[in-house]
Enzyme design. Structure first.
Site, PDB file in Angstrom:
ATOM      1  N   GLU A  52       0.833  -1.472  -0.002  1.00 45.95           N
ATOM      2  CA  GLU A  52       0.032   0.023  -0.003  1.00 45.95           C
ATOM      3  C   GLU A  52       0.729   1.212   0.062  1.00 45.95           C
ATOM      4  O   GLU A  52       0.569   2.348  -0.709  1.00 45.95           O
ATOM      5  CB  GLU A  52      -0.950   0.069   1.303  1.00 45.95           C
ATOM      6  N   CYS A  89      -0.601  -0.099   7.801  1.00 46.35           N
ATOM      7  CA  CYS A  89      -0.907   0.530   6.512  1.00 46.35           C
ATOM      8  C   CYS A  89      -2.260   1.226   6.347  1.00 46.35           C
ATOM      9  O   CYS A  89      -2.697   2.071   5.533  1.00 46.35           O
ATOM     10  CB  CYS A  89      -1.013  -0.632   5.251  1.00 46.35           C
ATOM     11  N   TRP A 175      19.686 -36.699 -18.236  1.00 42.32           N
ATOM     12  CA  TRP A 175      18.639 -36.077 -18.450  1.00 42.32           C
ATOM     13  C   TRP A 175      17.285 -36.570 -19.103  1.00 42.32           C
ATOM     14  O   TRP A 175      17.407 -37.264 -19.884  1.00 42.32           O
ATOM     15  CB  TRP A 175      18.886 -34.655 -19.308  1.00 42.32           C
ATOM     16  N   THR A 201      20.624 -38.273  -3.287  1.00 43.16           N
ATOM     17  CA  THR A 201      20.563 -37.462  -4.363  1.00 43.16           C
ATOM     18  C   THR A 201      21.984 -36.385  -4.841  1.00 43.16           C
ATOM     19  O   THR A 201      22.590 -36.589  -5.773  1.00 43.16           O
ATOM     20  CB  THR A 201      19.610 -36.655  -4.474  1.00 43.16           C
ATOM     21  N   ASP A 205      23.661 -37.402  -8.131  1.00 41.55           N
ATOM     22  CA  ASP A 205      23.460 -36.226  -9.096  1.00 41.55           C
ATOM     23  C   ASP A 205      24.544 -35.220  -8.903  1.00 41.55           C
ATOM     24  O   ASP A 205      24.698 -34.484 -10.070  1.00 41.55           O
ATOM     25  CB  ASP A 205      21.951 -35.952  -9.212  1.00 41.55           C
ATOM     26  N   LEU A 209      21.430 -26.866  -7.250  1.00 41.75           N
ATOM     27  CA  LEU A 209      20.240 -26.514  -6.625  1.00 41.75           C
ATOM     28  C   LEU A 209      20.148 -24.897  -6.543  1.00 41.75           C
ATOM     29  O   LEU A 209      20.070 -24.533  -5.430  1.00 41.75           O
ATOM     30  CB  LEU A 209      20.066 -27.325  -5.500  1.00 41.75           C
ATOM     31  N   ARG A 212      20.222 -20.074 -11.793  1.00 39.65           N
ATOM     32  CA  ARG A 212      21.479 -19.678 -12.575  1.00 39.65           C
ATOM     33  C   ARG A 212      21.159 -18.183 -13.301  1.00 39.65           C
ATOM     34  O   ARG A 212      22.391 -17.495 -13.530  1.00 39.65           O
ATOM     35  CB  ARG A 212      21.742 -20.603 -13.491  1.00 39.65           C
ATOM     36  N   GLU A 277      13.094 -31.510  -4.377  1.00 33.75           N
ATOM     37  CA  GLU A 277      13.843 -32.279  -5.248  1.00 33.75           C
ATOM     38  C   GLU A 277      14.703 -33.199  -4.918  1.00 33.75           C
ATOM     39  O   GLU A 277      16.060 -33.237  -4.399  1.00 33.75           O
ATOM     40  CB  GLU A 277      14.834 -31.042  -6.135  1.00 33.75           C
ATOM     41  N   GLY A 279      15.287 -38.063  -4.674  1.00 34.25           N
ATOM     42  CA  GLY A 279      14.986 -39.313  -5.361  1.00 34.25           C
ATOM     43  C   GLY A 279      13.584 -39.842  -4.779  1.00 34.25           C
ATOM     44  O   GLY A 279      12.960 -39.358  -3.768  1.00 34.25           O
TER      45      GLY A 279
HETATM   46  C1  AOF Z   1       0.194  -5.336   4.151  1.00 32.72           C
HETATM   47  N1  AOF Z   1       0.877  -4.974   3.246  1.00 32.72           N
HETATM   48  O1  AOF Z   1       2.307  -5.511   1.668  1.00 32.72           O
HETATM   49  C2  AOF Z   1       2.157  -6.914   3.668  1.00 32.72           C
HETATM   50  C3  AOF Z   1       1.565  -7.081   4.823  1.00 32.72           C
HETATM   51  O2  AOF Z   1       6.786  -6.707  10.087  1.00 32.72           O
HETATM   52  P1  AOF Z   1       5.778  -5.837   9.241  1.00 32.72           P
HETATM   53  O3  AOF Z   1       5.546  -4.448   9.614  1.00 32.72           O
HETATM   54  O4  AOF Z   1       6.546  -5.819   7.604  1.00 32.72           O
HETATM   55  O5  AOF Z   1       4.518  -6.481   9.032  1.00 32.72           O
HETATM   56  C4  AOF Z   1       4.414  -7.970   8.674  1.00 32.72           C
HETATM   57  C5  AOF Z   1       2.975  -8.207   8.639  1.00 32.72           C
HETATM   58  O6  AOF Z   1       2.103  -7.506   7.971  1.00 32.72           O
HETATM   59  C6  AOF Z   1       2.931  -9.801   7.987  1.00 32.72           C
HETATM   60  O7  AOF Z   1       3.035 -10.815   8.874  1.00 32.72           O
HETATM   61  C7  AOF Z   1       1.551  -9.643   7.414  1.00 32.72           C
HETATM   62  O8  AOF Z   1       0.600  -9.888   8.174  1.00 32.72           O
HETATM   63  C8  AOF Z   1       1.530  -8.153   6.904  1.00 32.72           C
HETATM   64  N2  AOF Z   1       1.912  -8.192   5.622  1.00 32.72           N
HETATM   65  N3  AOF Z   1       0.538  -6.207   5.082  1.00 32.72           N
HETATM   66  O9  AOF Z   1      -0.645  -4.344   4.531  1.00 32.72           O
HETATM   67  C9  AOF Z   1       1.893  -5.922   2.778  1.00 32.72           C
HETATM   68  N4  AOF Z   1       3.385  -7.583   3.082  1.00 32.72           N
HETATM   69 ZN    ZN Z   2       1.002  -3.123   5.907  1.00 28.78          ZN
END
Ligand code: AOF
Ligand code: ZN
Length: 342
Positions: A52, A89, A175, A201, A205, A209, A212, A277, A279
């Site tokens: 936001e 927010c 592959w 694995t 292999d 992981l 790239r 990822e 076996g």
């Molecule tokens: C939102 N908008 O883009 C995201 C949210 O530690 P903070 O302050 O970054 O808060 C993390 C928490 O905020 C996260 O656990 C989730 O509940 C919320 N994430 N909220 O309004 C965002 N990424």
């Molecule tokens: Zn937020």
């Protein structure tokens, strides 16, 4: 444009953050007024501004502060309403003069769940929720699983022949899948926080992981590489996992207590999503323990007969249903993706 159409734009923003935001969710937002897109933004990394705030900054930079008065904010996740690493927010939206907030999903984080509506309405803002919810929940799945169960989202990725084998007859090289499939695996890796494999694995292999393509690494670190083995002393020290420039991103864990191992990845490394990822035996044991959420299978157009199967060991007590299947072509392979029915 309808609310759903604007939310699609916010969701496209959210997708940009997949694989980069752990332990926070990927979130996208757009600011709209009188049918015009004023700004857009996404949450780039935990500790950085939320979606936001990014969208408000973008709209302000492009149109000036006054233009936001009376605008609508579309957000894929319920706005947070308490101060965390970043300010709430809800306050940012109120201060910007936004008059309507539309969001898709409730925040599964109990600190915020269901709290935004009251805060926003008390400030005279109209609130609509649930718009495009199911589609927006897909990007939130890893975050939601961590919030609800303390476990990461686990995706089993496997390339196999049409008869379900992961090796080819003697002398044919290793592959199965083609170049296009392998490029898609790189994209999938760039969307997860950790890759889980077995000691066997690694010995057989010797995989790297890693991601790239430099463009897929932008804004994120290499995924954690987690090797599950009870014989760490048998791990080849010269293998890329233990000797390349990201060797500090390789962890060794014991085979016992897989669920505890996944929980620790959440609490100690902040991991939300894991790609398995490995076996046949180790992969099957993860399904057995009910720890796999999603399957991504690349089918190569060949039959390999009596070689190593994709899932092996003890048979399941009953079959595991896969739902929500989508199928896509990659060169001459095809990819089947679906969810493990719980
Ligand atoms: C939102 N908008 O883009 C995201 C949210 O530690 P903070 O302050 O970054 O808060 C993390 C928490 O905020 C996260 O656990 C989730 O509940 C919320 N994430 N909220 O309004 C965002 N990424
Ligand atoms: Zn937020």
């Amino acid at each position: 444009m309808t609310d759903e159409e604007w939310m699609e734009l916010a969701l496209a923003e959210a997708w940009k953050g997949v694989g980069k935001t752990a332990p926070n969710p990927p979130v996208g937002a757009v600011i709209v007024k009188e049918g015009i897109l004023l700004g857009a933004g996404w949450h780039r990394k935990a500790g950085l501004p939320h979606a936001e705030v990014e969208a408000i900054s973008d709209a302000t930079a492009k149109h000036g502060k006054a233009a936001l008065r009376g605008a609508t904010a579309y957000v894929t996740l319920e706005p947070c309403s308490t101060v965390g690493r970043t300010p709430a927010c809800t306050s940012g939206l109120i201060d910007a003069g936004i008059s309507r907030v539309v969001y898709a999903c409730e925040d599964p984080n109990p600190a915020h769940a269901g709290a935004a509506d009251g805060v926003l309405r008390a400030a005279g803002i109209r609130v609509t929720s649930g718009i495009l919810r199911e589609k927006c929940e897909i990007v939130l799945r890893p975050f939601s699983k961590v919030q609800r169960y303390g476990l990461p989202w686990v995706m089993w990725k496997c390339a196999m022949s049409l008869d379900g084998k992961i090796t080819r007859p003697e002398g044919e090289g290793q592959w199965l899948s083609g170049e296009e499939s392998r490029a898609d695996v790189q994209r999938l890796r760039s969307g997860v926080d950790a890759i889980l494999t077995s000691g066997q694995t690694v010995r057989r292999d010797n995989p790297a992981l890693t991601i790239r393509q430099p463009e897929l690494l932008e804004g994120r670190d290499q995924p954690w590489r987690v090797v599950v083995t009870d014989q760490p002393e048998t791990m080849p020290a010269h293998a890329p996992l233990f000797s390349d420039q990201w060797k500090q991103r390789t962890l060794i864990r014991s085979r016992a207590d897989r669920e505890g191992m996944l929980r620790r990845l959440v609490t100690e490394q902040g991991v939300m999503s894991v790609m398995l990822e490995a076996g046949g035996k180790f992969s099957a044991s993860m399904f057995y323990a009910g720890l796999v959420d999603e399957v991504v299978i690349y089918y190569a157009p060949m039959l390999c007969g009596g070689t190593i199967p994709a899932l092996a060991g003890e048979s399941f007590p009953k079959s595991i249903a896969v739902t929500d299947i989508t199928i896509e072509s990659f060169g001459s392979d095809f990819r089947l993706r679906g969810l493990v029915k719980k």
